[in-house]
Scaffold this active site. Structure first.
Site, PDB file in Angstrom:
ATOM      1  N   ILE A  73       0.855  -1.193   0.000  1.00 48.52           N
ATOM      2  CA  ILE A  73       0.000   0.000   0.000  1.00 48.52           C
ATOM      3  C   ILE A  73       0.890   1.243   0.000  1.00 48.52           C
ATOM      4  CG2 ILE A  73      -1.863   1.210   1.199  1.00 48.52           C
ATOM      5  CD1 ILE A  73      -2.605  -1.656   0.227  1.00 48.52           C
ATOM      6  N   CYS A 132       7.789  -1.264   7.954  1.00 48.90           N
ATOM      7  CA  CYS A 132       7.015  -1.315   6.718  1.00 48.90           C
ATOM      8  C   CYS A 132       7.939  -1.661   5.554  1.00 48.90           C
ATOM      9  CB  CYS A 132       6.312   0.006   6.438  1.00 48.90           C
ATOM     10  SG  CYS A 132       5.404  -0.061   4.871  1.00 48.90           S
TER      11      CYS A 132
END
Lengths: 307, 273
Positions: A73, A132
């Site tokens: 994302i 991330c």
């Protein structure tokens, strides 16, 4: 016999039950509040927040794999100030703990986001995103170098009086090194773990199925890996561990508690079963009752591992 | 059609009727009071209750509703494991259904003509939309195209409803030979005024309709169909590039909550083809 207790404490963070919604799987909470009673959760961890708003990766961003979800994302988000000014007032109306997931491209940015979040009424703890895999700067770079981990956790620790909870990357050889770095830098707890770096390929086009290329794998496919890392981290440090990885039932959650987690986060399953919390909670109560255990706290780390 | 749809509800509900339309196509009717109040262009996220190792629900456009019996119907093509799992449901089986979701089509203004362009299984929402248009007294016509006759399985159902219909297939096995935009262009040259265009189907088809609307300065809405994870705006998997006035550059917007229906002028096509 009275009903077993599900309340837990993570540092000074008191949770009504040990079930949290994982960062990136519940938006900022308000998006799901019309479908999920947020009071059935111990708390929610927000989508990662930087200083600035971000538009994230190109699409396609998600690909389903066996018992798993691969995503890139790219931390699309509104930025910490817009969150505090426009989203948090609506989130505060719900009876659940709010944990802000703090991101940064530099140590200074992490500290600044943490300071702004800490000054806002209604934020109960900070989770530090050093894991991330889907951003080009920051993110996992901080979570795969123990010195950088120590520095960023230390900087956030100085910037905030709230409980500080770094979220570890599983994409390391020895997670105990990073767990100890967090503990030494003053973390109150550790979230364990973020997604596993993966790659899925469309064989017809020979291109990755995600526009970003690689992505982070989550879902039940990673659960044994995450349980193992939770067990390792819990033995390496004294601070509480929050277990994360493919939890889709009470039994799955119990594995993490027994391995050493003091609380757990549900991630990918929020997408398909946002109301799973009540089911998990009643499953935990049934288990504790059946095993004559008065509190979920008494189950933590009770694994009977062969010597 | 003008009343605002109910907020979504997440429920386990039964499949009450299943009708095979041959091949990979079927009509599935579920009992779900919330989705039975959907407006045209909205969708529901559906998976079997026994989800096995498939994690995510899949989005299905609402083809028809019956609020009096709390039922809604989807027109389904089994294209991958997620849609196949729903396709394989039998009457009486339970499904996890979240809906109604998203923003549907905008009704035409009084007196304004509506041209609906459906490609393949993208024709589904136009059955429900046609019902509303008829009730509102709007003139409308549906252009339904596919690669061949076997890919127009909803023709019988649409004819039964008396929907004014022009068929086309790429190979000429049913209706006019060629792209669905050919009969659309013919019709646009015949009718007076400025019809409003609505398109749902494969992206190249919607893009072609959007280009026609741009050339002819017609209002146009398209229903986008990106990979979708949750339907709630939280996974951010289904983003599409949307250019809004006053914005310096296009932004990634979740199709599940801000769409799936968008004004075609806002859509930046090359980014997600």
């Amino acid at each position: 016999m009275t009903a077993p207790s599900l309340g837990v404490e993570i540092g000074s963070l008191k949770l009504r039950n040990p079930l949290l919604a994982a960062s990136g799987t519940c938006g900022y909470g308000v998006e799901i509040a019309h479908v999920v009673d947020l009071a059935t959760l111990g708390g929610i961890v927000t989508k990662g927040l930087y200083m600035a708003a971000r538009d994230g990766c190109e699409a396609p961003r998600i690909a389903e794999t066996p018992a798993g979800l691969l995503n890139a994302i790219g931390l699309q988000g509104v930025g910490i100030r817009a969150f505090v000014d426009r989203v948090l007032p609506r989130l505060r109306e719900h009876d659940t703990a709010v944990i802000v997931n703090v991101c940064g491209e530099t140590v200074e940015e992490y500290a600044e986001v943490a300071r702004i979040a800490s000054d806002a009424p209604g934020v109960h703890a900070l989770e530090i995103n050093i894991s991330c895999p889907n951003v080009k700067t920051g993110g996992i770079a901080f979570g795969t170098d123990p010195l950088m981990t120590r520095d960023v956790v230390g900087a956030v620790r100085k910037a905030s009086a709230l409980p500080v909870i770094p979220k570890l990357s599983p994409n390391v050889t020895d997670i105990t090194v990073f767990a100890r770095a967090c503990e030494e830098a003053g973390a109150d707890a550790i979230s364990c773990v973020n997604t596993f770096l993966g790659l899925a390929i469309d064989v017809e086009t020979r291109k990755p199925r995600l526009a970003f290329g690689t992505g982070g794998l989550s879902g039940p496919a990673i659960r044994p890996l995450a349980v193992r890392m939770t067990w390792q981290a819990a033995r390496a440090v004294k601070i509480p561990i929050i277990g994360i990885g493919g939890i889709a039932s009470a039994s799955d959650a119990l594995e993490f508690f027994i391995a050493g987690a003091s609380a757990v986060q549900v991630g990918t399953m929020n997408f398909s079963r946002p109301n799973i919390y009540a089911e998990i909670e009643s499953g935990l109560v049934d288990y504790l009752t059946r095993h004559h255990i008065g509190s979920i706290r008494d189950l933590v780390g009770t694994i009977r591992y062969p010597r | 059609m003008t009343s605002s749809p109910p907020s979504p509800a997440d429920r386990v509900c039964p499949l009450v009727k299943r009708e095979s339309l041959g091949g990979a196509y079927a009509l599935l009717t579920f009992e779900h009071a919330g989705v039975a109040g959907a407006s045209a262009g909205q969708f529901a996220m559906i998976q079997p209750e026994a989800q096995g190792d498939l994690l995510l629900r899949r989005p299905f456009s609402i083809m028809d509703t019956d609020p009096s019996t709390s039922r809604f119907t989807i027109f389904l093509k089994a294209v991958g494991p997620g849609s196949k799992a729903v396709f394989d449901l039998r009457e009486g089986d339970n499904a996890r259904v979240l809906g109604p979701l998203g923003r549907g089509f905008t009704a035409p203004a009084p007196g304004e003509r509506a041209f609906l362009v459906g490609g393949g299984y993208g024709v589904a929402p136009f059955a429900l939309f046609s019902r509303g248009l008829r009730e509102a007294g709007s003139a409308f016509h549906l252009f339904y195209g596919g690669r061949s006759a076997s890919e127009l399985p909803l023709v019988g159902e649409l004819e039964r409803r008396g929907i004014p219909l022009t068929l086309s297939t790429d190979d000429g096995t049913r209706g006019e030979r060629g792209r669905v935009t050919v009969p659309l262009m013919d019709a646009l040259s015949l009718v007076p005024g400025t019809p409003r265009l609505y398109a749902c189907g494969p992206e190249p088809m919607m893009r072609a309709v959007a280009e026609i609307s741009s050339e002819k300065r017609l209002a146009c809405e398209v229903s986008l169909d990106p990979w979708m994870g949750c339907g709630l705006g939280t996974c951010l998997g289904c983003v599409v590039k949307i250019q809004d006035e006053g914005e310096p550059r296009p932004k990634n917007r979740p199709a599940c909550t801000e769409g799936p229906v968008f004004d075609a002028r806002r859509v930046v096509w090359e980014k997600h083809s």
